[in-house]
Design an enzyme around this catalytic site. Sequence first.
Site, PDB file in Angstrom:
ATOM      1  N   CYS A  73      -4.999  11.139  -3.831  1.00 49.71           N
ATOM      2  CA  CYS A  73      -4.165  11.884  -4.786  1.00 49.71           C
ATOM      3  C   CYS A  73      -4.970  12.238  -6.035  1.00 49.71           C
ATOM      4  CB  CYS A  73      -2.950  11.029  -5.144  1.00 49.71           C
ATOM      5  SG  CYS A  73      -1.935  11.698  -6.469  1.00 49.71           S
ATOM      6  N   CYS A 100      -3.071  11.728  -9.341  1.00 52.71           N
ATOM      7  CA  CYS A 100      -2.983  10.318  -9.761  1.00 52.71           C
ATOM      8  C   CYS A 100      -4.310   9.835 -10.333  1.00 52.71           C
ATOM      9  CB  CYS A 100      -2.662   9.415  -8.568  1.00 52.71           C
ATOM     10  SG  CYS A 100      -1.276   9.955  -7.577  1.00 52.71           S
ATOM     11  N   ASP A 101      -5.416  10.165  -9.676  1.00 51.01           N
ATOM     12  CA  ASP A 101      -6.666   9.466  -9.966  1.00 51.01           C
ATOM     13  C   ASP A 101      -7.773  10.342 -10.556  1.00 51.01           C
ATOM     14  OD1 ASP A 101      -5.556   7.136  -8.994  1.00 51.01           O
ATOM     15  OD2 ASP A 101      -6.133   7.582  -6.934  1.00 51.01           O
TER      16      ASP A 101
HETATM   17  C1  LIG Z   1      -3.392   4.516  -3.064  1.00 53.14           C
HETATM   18  C2  LIG Z   1      -2.298   5.313  -3.743  1.00 53.14           C
HETATM   19  C3  LIG Z   1      -2.341   5.483  -5.113  1.00 53.14           C
HETATM   20  C4  LIG Z   1      -1.333   6.186  -5.767  1.00 53.14           C
HETATM   21  N1  LIG Z   1      -1.408   6.318  -7.116  1.00 53.14           N
HETATM   22  C5  LIG Z   1      -0.402   6.944  -7.777  1.00 53.14           C
HETATM   23  C6  LIG Z   1      -0.428   7.070  -9.194  1.00 53.14           C
HETATM   24  O1  LIG Z   1      -1.369   6.619  -9.856  1.00 53.14           O
HETATM   25  N2  LIG Z   1       0.619   7.704  -9.793  1.00 53.14           N
HETATM   26  C7  LIG Z   1       1.665   8.223  -9.087  1.00 53.14           C
HETATM   27  O2  LIG Z   1       2.594   8.749  -9.705  1.00 53.14           O
HETATM   28  N3  LIG Z   1       1.686   8.158  -7.743  1.00 53.14           N
HETATM   29  C8  LIG Z   1       0.682   7.524  -7.075  1.00 53.14           C
HETATM   30  N4  LIG Z   1       0.714   7.468  -5.706  1.00 53.14           N
HETATM   31  C9  LIG Z   1       1.813   8.121  -4.985  1.00 53.14           C
HETATM   32  C10 LIG Z   1       3.080   7.235  -5.040  1.00 53.14           C
HETATM   33  O3  LIG Z   1       2.751   5.930  -4.616  1.00 53.14           O
HETATM   34  C11 LIG Z   1       4.152   7.851  -4.162  1.00 53.14           C
HETATM   35  O4  LIG Z   1       4.448   9.153  -4.631  1.00 53.14           O
HETATM   36  C12 LIG Z   1       5.437   7.019  -4.189  1.00 53.14           C
HETATM   37  O5  LIG Z   1       5.181   5.690  -3.815  1.00 53.14           O
HETATM   38  C13 LIG Z   1       6.466   7.626  -3.233  1.00 53.14           C
HETATM   39  O6  LIG Z   1       7.609   6.837  -3.311  1.00 53.14           O
HETATM   40  P1  LIG Z   1       8.718   6.797  -2.158  1.00 53.14           P
HETATM   41  O7  LIG Z   1       9.679   5.741  -2.592  1.00 53.14           O
HETATM   42  O8  LIG Z   1       9.196   8.145  -1.864  1.00 53.14           O
HETATM   43  O9  LIG Z   1       7.969   6.335  -0.828  1.00 53.14           O
HETATM   44  P2  LIG Z   1       6.950   5.182  -0.468  1.00 53.14           P
HETATM   45  O10 LIG Z   1       6.283   4.614  -1.666  1.00 53.14           O
HETATM   46  O11 LIG Z   1       6.108   5.774   0.619  1.00 53.14           O
HETATM   47  O12 LIG Z   1       7.883   4.041   0.137  1.00 53.14           O
HETATM   48  C14 LIG Z   1       8.496   4.204   1.370  1.00 53.14           C
HETATM   49  C15 LIG Z   1       9.260   2.934   1.712  1.00 53.14           C
HETATM   50  O13 LIG Z   1      10.020   3.158   2.888  1.00 53.14           O
HETATM   51  C16 LIG Z   1       9.893   2.041   3.739  1.00 53.14           C
HETATM   52  N5  LIG Z   1      10.209   2.450   5.107  1.00 53.14           N
HETATM   53  C17 LIG Z   1       9.522   3.303   5.925  1.00 53.14           C
HETATM   54  N6  LIG Z   1      10.128   3.377   7.128  1.00 53.14           N
HETATM   55  C18 LIG Z   1      11.230   2.594   7.051  1.00 53.14           C
HETATM   56  C19 LIG Z   1      12.260   2.236   7.968  1.00 53.14           C
HETATM   57  N7  LIG Z   1      12.288   2.712   9.229  1.00 53.14           N
HETATM   58  N8  LIG Z   1      13.239   1.364   7.566  1.00 53.14           N
HETATM   59  C20 LIG Z   1      13.239   0.876   6.299  1.00 53.14           C
HETATM   60  N9  LIG Z   1      12.285   1.183   5.402  1.00 53.14           N
HETATM   61  C21 LIG Z   1      11.291   2.015   5.772  1.00 53.14           C
HETATM   62  C22 LIG Z   1       8.481   1.550   3.507  1.00 53.14           C
HETATM   63  O14 LIG Z   1       8.327   0.189   3.911  1.00 53.14           O
HETATM   64  C23 LIG Z   1       8.387   1.713   1.993  1.00 53.14           C
HETATM   65  O15 LIG Z   1       8.940   0.593   1.352  1.00 53.14           O
HETATM   66  C24 LIG Z   1      -0.278   6.763  -5.023  1.00 53.14           C
HETATM   67  C25 LIG Z   1      -0.247   6.621  -3.632  1.00 53.14           C
HETATM   68  C26 LIG Z   1      -1.245   5.898  -2.989  1.00 53.14           C
HETATM   69  C27 LIG Z   1      -1.198   5.738  -1.490  1.00 53.14           C
END
Ligand SMILES: Cc1cc2nc3c(=O)[nH]c(=O)nc-3n(C[C@H](O)[C@H](O)[C@H](O)COP(=O)(O)OP(=O)(O)OC[C@H]3O[C@@H](n4cnc5c(N)ncnc54)[C@H](O)[C@@H]3O)c2cc1C
Length: 330
Positions: free
Chosen positions: A148, A151-152
Amino acid sequence: MDLSLNNISTNHSEKIIKVKMVILGSGPAGLSAALYAARANLEPVVLTGMQLGGQVSLTNTIENYPGFPEGVGGQDLVDLFQKQAERFGAHIEYDSATDVDLKERPFRIKTYNSEYLTDTLIIATGAQATQLNVPGEKELIGRGVSYCATCDGWFFKDKDVVIVGGGDSALEESLFLTRYAKSITIIHRRDSLRAGVILQQRAFDHPKIRFIWDSVITEIMGEEAVKKVSIKNLKTNELNELPTDGVFIFIGHIPSTQIFVDALDLDGHGYIKTDKLLSTNVPGIFVAGEAGDPDYRQVVTSAGMGAAAAMQAIRFLQEQEENQPVPIKS
Ligand SMILES: Cc1cc2nc3c(=O)[nH]c(=O)nc-3n(C[C@H](O)[C@H](O)[C@H](O)COP(=O)(O)OP(=O)(O)OC[C@H]3O[C@@H](n4cnc5c(N)ncnc54)[C@H](O)[C@@H]3O)c2cc1C
């Protein structure tokens, strides 16, 4: 879960649990939805999935989440999200949805341990960036390996970085990184790009961007941080090492929505389709965060969508209650 709660009725022999709201996912979207729903006394059940805290738990420091001027650890941030949601009555279950039946309400959610019947459902199952799966990649996530640029990018001011990929997002993110990085080397497995022509032209014209064609990264090296990559030319099999401070990987982003393929409308990339109020094509089911968002993919935007989806679900339940026929008094 405390099964003595009033609004949760159970049938232990069938392990069916009846609730008002199930939230799938424990990332920023799911836990923010849980906070809002819990404060509306819905006692939501959050199924965490396999990745407690979601993608953000993989990263060391988040510097762009408001309220933390010095930055905050990814795991620390989601721990706070969880604590706050639990304080108001959210139930966190370490379980995953394995199958869904969304044809009628209450919706049926099967998990490894139980089956839930729920009046509303918030899907916050997020997405996963496609990984290269080469040695050093996992170990150096957050220490030079990133998926990303928004982000970084800031961490790579005046540094040399490598980008992997040849599609629109690889070029868009490369052009974004030119604000910070000293040099950008795009490594692509073919001898031409998939990205749109205008993006290609902008990348070719940019003085900071250069290309290495027909090549793949075979290893990312470094102890505390990324120091270099090993690159293989697929035509000659020649191996070379390239010193670099960072490796940005943009080879795909897959929403975790496979269990909804036959139940909800998805777009061509697997994101769940919603209207601007985060409703799906099935009334009572809402989507928050990256499961329905190919555009922003940030903690703050996902958390915002979680709050919004919960508010919509609360309104939906209210409307259902108001439309219930009033029993005739004898
Ligand atoms: C290495 C890394 C660094 C990042 N750094 C930043 C940053 O500095 N700043 C920033 O703003 N964003 C950053 N991001 C992006 C940010 O993490 C994501 O945008 C954010 O986490 C998305 O949130 P979400 O809740 O939509 O999904 P996710 O964080 O993807 O969470 C999805 C959840 O759904 C659960 N899940 C999946 N399938 C199922 C199922 N069948 N049943 C029940 N639960 C399920 C998973 O276990 C998880 O808990 C980064 C991402 C990564 C990978």
